[in-house]
Design a protein around this motif. Structure first.
Motif, short mmCIF file in Angstrom:
data_model
loop_
_atom_site.label_atom_id
_atom_site.label_comp_id
_atom_site.label_asym_id
_atom_site.label_seq_id
_atom_site.Cartn_x
_atom_site.Cartn_y
_atom_site.Cartn_z
N GLU A 312 1.80 -20.50 7.52
CA GLU A 312 2.98 -20.86 6.74
C GLU A 312 3.58 -19.64 6.05
O GLU A 312 4.80 -19.48 5.97
N LEU A 313 2.71 -18.76 5.55
CA LEU A 313 3.19 -17.54 4.91
C LEU A 313 3.90 -16.65 5.91
O LEU A 313 4.96 -16.07 5.61
N SER A 314 3.35 -16.57 7.10
CA SER A 314 3.97 -15.78 8.16
C SER A 314 5.37 -16.31 8.49
O SER A 314 6.34 -15.55 8.58
N ALA A 315 5.47 -17.63 8.63
CA ALA A 315 6.77 -18.23 8.96
C ALA A 315 7.76 -18.08 7.81
O ALA A 315 8.95 -17.81 8.02
N GLY A 316 7.26 -18.23 6.58
CA GLY A 316 8.14 -18.17 5.43
C GLY A 316 8.65 -16.78 5.11
O GLY A 316 9.71 -16.63 4.48
N THR A 317 7.92 -15.76 5.53
CA THR A 317 8.32 -14.38 5.24
C THR A 317 8.88 -13.66 6.46
O THR A 317 9.27 -12.50 6.37
N ASN A 318 8.87 -14.35 7.61
CA ASN A 318 9.31 -13.74 8.88
C ASN A 318 8.50 -12.49 9.22
O ASN A 318 9.02 -11.53 9.79
N LYS A 319 7.23 -12.53 8.88
CA LYS A 319 6.31 -11.46 9.24
C LYS A 319 5.27 -12.00 10.22
O LYS A 319 4.87 -13.16 10.11
N ASP A 322 -0.38 -11.28 12.28
CA ASP A 322 -1.26 -10.11 12.30
C ASP A 322 -1.00 -9.18 11.12
O ASP A 322 -1.89 -8.43 10.71
N TYR A 323 0.22 -9.22 10.58
CA TYR A 323 0.53 -8.39 9.42
C TYR A 323 -0.38 -8.75 8.25
O TYR A 323 -0.91 -7.87 7.55
N PHE A 324 -0.61 -10.05 8.03
CA PHE A 324 -1.46 -10.48 6.92
C PHE A 324 -2.93 -10.37 7.28
O PHE A 324 -3.77 -10.11 6.41
N LYS A 325 -3.26 -10.55 8.56
CA LYS A 325 -4.66 -10.35 8.96
C LYS A 325 -5.06 -8.89 8.81
O LYS A 325 -6.20 -8.58 8.42
N ALA A 406 0.42 -7.43 0.16
CA ALA A 406 1.07 -7.29 1.46
C ALA A 406 2.46 -7.91 1.44
O ALA A 406 3.40 -7.35 2.02
N VAL A 407 2.59 -9.07 0.77
CA VAL A 407 3.91 -9.71 0.67
C VAL A 407 4.86 -8.82 -0.13
O VAL A 407 6.02 -8.61 0.26
N ILE A 408 4.39 -8.25 -1.23
CA ILE A 408 5.23 -7.39 -2.06
C ILE A 408 5.66 -6.15 -1.28
O ILE A 408 6.83 -5.75 -1.29
N ASP A 409 4.70 -5.53 -0.57
CA ASP A 409 5.02 -4.34 0.21
C ASP A 409 6.05 -4.65 1.30
O ASP A 409 6.98 -3.87 1.52
N ALA A 410 5.86 -5.78 1.96
CA ALA A 410 6.78 -6.15 3.04
C ALA A 410 8.18 -6.41 2.49
O ALA A 410 9.18 -6.01 3.08
N THR A 411 8.25 -7.06 1.36
CA THR A 411 9.53 -7.39 0.75
C THR A 411 10.28 -6.15 0.29
O THR A 411 11.48 -6.01 0.49
N SER A 412 9.53 -5.21 -0.29
CA SER A 412 10.18 -4.02 -0.84
C SER A 412 10.51 -2.97 0.21
O SER A 412 11.46 -2.21 0.07
N SER A 413 9.73 -2.96 1.30
CA SER A 413 9.93 -1.92 2.30
C SER A 413 10.67 -2.39 3.53
O SER A 413 11.11 -1.58 4.36
N GLY A 414 10.78 -3.73 3.67
CA GLY A 414 11.45 -4.27 4.85
C GLY A 414 10.63 -4.15 6.11
O GLY A 414 11.16 -4.12 7.22
N VAL A 415 9.29 -4.10 5.96
CA VAL A 415 8.42 -3.99 7.12
C VAL A 415 8.53 -5.25 7.97
O VAL A 415 8.54 -6.37 7.44
#
Length: 416
Positions: A312-319, A322-325, A406-415
Motif C-alpha cells: 500500500e505504501l508503494s502504491a501510495g507513494t508511486n515508489k 523494492d525501494y522500501f525493501k 525512506a519516504v522522506i528521502d523519496a519525497t524530498s529528492s524525487g527518487v
C-alpha cells in the motif's frame, strides 16, 4: 546485545490471571489474553472537523485514515459541495474511531447562534479540529469560544501550506520558508487575540505530505490530550504516519507484553507442547508459538511492515516495492530472514539461553516468581517469551523509522 528496558508487570495483571485460572482453569487463558488485546477496538472515539467548504477537511480525514481520494470509503475531495449534515467516516481498521465532517457555521441551515453546537451534536465528540486554508474567520473564532465554554478540547489547523509556500516562492524576492510559516502563524494568532481566545498553537500542515511542517506535532499533541484508553484506541488505529506516532505505538505495545508472555508460558507448560531445546544444552522452554506469532503479526501491521502495508505504501507513494525493501536490507532479523513468523520465532527461541534472558529481567519481577513457577513450570517460559516480545517491539520500531526515512528521502529528492 544492547540492554533492553522492560515493562514492569503489575499486581493487577497478576491478579487478573490468577482469578481467571482459579475460576476457569488454563484452557481459556489464551482467549482471555487475545480478548484483552482487542479491547482498544471497544473504546469509542469521535473526532469532529469543522471549517468552511474546501478548506481540506476531506483531505485530512482521508490522510489520517491512511486513504487516498480513490480508495473505497474515502471522503470525497474537490467537489466543492457544502456539507449539509454531520457526515460520518469510520477508520478502516477500527469502526469505533469515527471522524465527523460538520457543516460550516453561519449558513441558513446552521446559523451562527447557540443552537449550532446542539444541532451538530457537540456532546458526541471527544474533541474538535478547526481547519482553515487562509485566515481563521470570525465564524471560526465564534465557534472556538463556544467550544471553550463547553470545556471541550480543540486544535487550530492551517491547511494547504504547500500552496502558500509556492505562492510566496514566486512572489517574494527573498523567499524563506521559515519566515512564511512565522507570518502565517502570527496572522492566525493575532486573530485569536482579537477574538479574546486563549493562547494555543496553530498547526501548519499539508494533508498530502505528513512529514512536512507541523503534521507530526499535531498528532503528538492530540495523543497527549486524550485519556489513556482513548489514546490507545487512536494510537493502535492509526497507520505509522509519523515518527511520533511510531514511538507512541511502541509505548502502547510494550504494555501488552506481560499478559502475552504469561499466557504463552502457561499454555506451553500446561499442555502437551514439546519443550524447545536451547543452544548449549540449556534447559528447554515450552511456549505457545501460535499465540506469540499472532502477536508479532499484529506488531508488523502496527508498524506498517507487513507485506500488505508495504505494498500500500508503494502504491501510495508511486515508489517500487523494492525501494522500501532496500531501506530494510540492514534492518532487524525478522525483516531480513525471509522466514514465516512462526519459523522465525522458533529459531529465535533456540538461539536464546534461558539463563541469559533471566539476567535481563528487572528485579521487580522476582516478587512474582513463586506464582510464575507454580503456573509456568519455572520462570524460563515466561522470561523467554517476555524478553523476545520486548526485543521484537524495539527492533520493529527501528525498522519502521527506516521506512519513514525512506519516504522522506523519496519525497524530498524525487527518487523513483
Amino acid at each position: 546485545m544492547d540492554d533492553i528496558a522492560f515493562e514492569v508487570i503489575t499486581e493487577a495483571e497478576i491478579d487478573e490471571i490468577r482469578r481467571h485460572v482459579d475460576e476457569h482453569g488454563l484452557s481459556g487463558l489464551p482467549g482471555l489474553v487475545q480478548n484483552k488485546m482487542r479491547d482498544w477496538q471497544d473504546v469509542p472515539l469521535s473526532i469532529a472537523l469543522v471549517g468552511e467548504a474546501a478548506v481540506g477537511k476531506s483531505s485530512f480525514i482521508n490522510s489520517i485514515r491512511g486513504l487516498t481520494a480513490d480508495d473505497e470509503g474515502s471522503a470525497p475531495v474537490g467537489t466543492g459541495d457544502v456539507t449539509r449534515e454531520p457526515t460520518k467516516y469510520c477508520h478502516p481498521y477500527n469502526e469505533q474511531l469515527v471522524f465527523w465532517d460538520l457543516p460550516g457555521v453561519g449558513t441558513p441551515r446552521f446559523p451562527q447562534d447557540k443552537s449550532y453546537l446542539g444541532r451538530v451534536g457537540y456532546s458526541n465528540y471527544d474533541f474538535f479540529l478547526l481547519l482553515s486554508d487562509d485566515r481563521f474567520t470570525s465564524k471560526d473564532i465564534w465557534l472556538a469560544r463556544e467550544i471553550e465554554s463547553l470545556k471541550k478540547e480543540y486544535f487550530f489547523i492551517r491547511t494547504k501550506i504547500d500552496d502558500a509556500m509556492e505562492s510566496a516562492e514566486y512572489t517574494e524576492r527573498d523567499f524563506s520558508e521559515s519566515r512564511v510559516l512565522e507570518r502565517i502563524k502570527k496572522n492566525c494568532k493575532d486573530n485569536f487575540t482579537a477574538g479574546q481566545l486563549k493562547k494555543r498553537p496553530v498547526y501548519c500542515i499539508d494533508c498530502y505530505d505528513k512529514h512536512k511542517w507541523d503534521y507530526s506535532k499535531l498528532m503528538e499533541d492530540i495523543l497527549v490530550s486524550l485519556p489513556e484508553l482513548k489514546r490507545n484506541t487512536l494510537v493502535l488505529s492509526l497507520s505509522p504516519l509519523t515518527k511520533g506516532v511510531i514511538k507512541s505505538k511502541t509505548m502502547v505495545l510494550r504494555k501488552r507484553v506481560p499478559m502475552v508472555a504469561m499466557a504463552s508460558g502457561i499454555q506451553g507448560a500446561c499442555t502437551s507442547l514439546i519443550p524447545i531445546p536451547l543452544l548449549g544444552g540449556a534447559i528447554g522452554v515450552s511456549l505457545d508459538i501460535a499465540l506469540l506469532a499472532t502477536e508479532v503479526t499484529f506488531y508488523l501491521k502496527q508498524y506498517g511492515l507487513n507485506d500488505e502495508s508495504l505494498q500500500e505504501l508503494s502504491a501510495g507513494t508511486n515508489k517500487p516495492l523494492d525501494y522500501f525493501k532496500d531501506a530494510l536490507k540492514d534492518g532487524s532479523a525478522i525483516m531480513t530472514s525471509r522466514q514465516s513468523v512462526k519459523t522465525f520465532l522458533m529459531n529465535m527461541i533456540k538461539s536464546e539461553a534461558a539463563e541469559e534472558s533471566v539476567k535481563r529481567v528487572p528485579i521487580e519481577l522476582t516478587r512474582f516468581v513463586p506464582y510464575l513457577g507454580a503456573l509456568v513450570g519455572g520462570t524460563a517460559n515466561f522470561v523467554t517469551a517476555y524478553y523476545m516480545m520486548i526485543k521484537m517491539i524495539d527492533d520493529l520500531e527501528k525498522d519502521a523509522m527506516k521506512v519513514i526515512d525512506a519516504v522522506i528521502d523519496a519525497t524530498s529528492s524525487g527518487v523513483d
